[in-house]
Design a protein around this motif. Structure first.
Motif, short mmCIF file in Angstrom:
data_model
loop_
_atom_site.label_atom_id
_atom_site.label_comp_id
_atom_site.label_asym_id
_atom_site.label_seq_id
_atom_site.Cartn_x
_atom_site.Cartn_y
_atom_site.Cartn_z
N HIS A 291 -3.83 -10.64 4.19
CA HIS A 291 -4.75 -12.05 4.48
C HIS A 291 -4.30 -13.01 3.44
CE1 HIS A 291 -6.47 -8.79 6.89
NE2 HIS A 291 -6.75 -8.11 5.65
N HIS B 270 -2.46 -1.41 11.12
CA HIS B 270 -3.73 -1.55 10.09
C HIS B 270 -4.37 -0.20 10.98
CE1 HIS B 270 -3.16 -5.30 8.31
NE2 HIS B 270 -2.72 -5.80 9.45
N LEU B 271 -4.97 0.60 9.87
CA LEU B 271 -5.85 1.70 10.30
C LEU B 271 -7.16 1.12 10.96
CD1 LEU B 271 -5.46 3.33 6.74
CD2 LEU B 271 -5.16 4.74 8.96
N THR B 272 -7.82 0.06 10.42
CA THR B 272 -9.01 -0.44 11.16
C THR B 272 -8.37 -2.01 11.89
OG1 THR B 272 -9.33 -2.01 9.23
CG2 THR B 272 -10.41 0.15 9.20
C1 DQA Z 1 -6.06 -2.45 6.37
C2 DQA Z 1 -7.31 -3.71 6.56
C3 DQA Z 1 -6.93 -4.69 5.52
O1 DQA Z 1 -8.09 -5.65 5.79
C4 DQA Z 1 -7.70 -4.08 4.25
O2 DQA Z 1 -7.41 -4.96 3.12
C5 DQA Z 1 -6.90 -2.95 3.80
C6 DQA Z 1 -6.52 -1.85 5.08
C7 DQA Z 1 -6.19 -1.46 7.18
O3 DQA Z 1 -5.29 -0.69 7.30
O4 DQA Z 1 -7.23 -1.29 8.27
O5 DQA Z 1 -6.51 -2.41 2.62
O6 DQA Z 1 -4.95 -2.92 6.19
#
Ligand code: DQA
Length: 150
Positions: free
Chosen positions: A78, A98-100
């Motif tokens: 970001h 991304h996990l989320t």
């Molecule tokens: C992330 C999502 C990002 O917004 C966050 O800063 C993370 C993990 C994810 O894997 O969901 O550190 O990349």
């Protein structure tokens, strides 16, 4: 075929970091799962995690000799124009993971500075984001080998 998996900041804390959001699998557990999948797919995998932006950028430069990159830049997704520039500089097929699903979270996570450079993006499936992304990236590379115009 060598794929480099790059994990960004705070992902070393996986397993204990906000488990309600990121799950209980540790980074070692995640990397082990990815290595097993890589064996199954017949590819080589190198996994690295870096908390600092500079180290992550150095790792992108070092991945110039690989066939492709699977990257979860975490918060640098970001914020980091420097990471974007590094990916542009080495010009390797890159899949973001991304996990989320950041786009379903706070507004500041909706900005994704590398999305348009990536051949694909997988988010919101927890650890399965990585395994699905790795499978798709390998299919993409195999297809490109057969049909280079794709
Ligand atoms: C992330 C999502 C990002 O917004 C966050 O800063 C993370 C993990 C994810 O894997 O969901 O550190 O990349």
């Amino acid at each position: 075929m060598l794929i480099v998996v790059l994990h960004g900041p705070n992902l070393n804390l996986l397993g204990s970091r906000q488990p309600d959001l990121y799950g209980t699998t540790t980074l070692i557990g995640l990397n082990t799962e990815l290595k097993h999948l890589a064996n199954e797919l017949g590819i080589q995998l190198r996994t690295e995690q870096h908390n600092s932006e500079g180290a992550l950028i150095d790792a992108v430069h070092a991945a110039a000799s690989a066939d492709a990159i699977l990257i979860n830049p975490a918060a640098y997704t970001h914020t980091s124009i420097a990471l974007r520039d590094a990916l542009l500089a080495i010009d390797k097929p890159t899949w973001s993971v991304h996990l989320t699903e950041p786009k379903n979270r706070e507004v500041f996570r909706h900005t994704d500075l590398i999305e348009d450079l990536c051949i694909g993006r997988t988010a919101g499936l927890g650890v399965a984001s990585y395994t699905q992304a790795l499978r798709k990236l390998v299919i993409w590379l195999q297809m490109r080998a057969k049909k280079p115009h794709l």
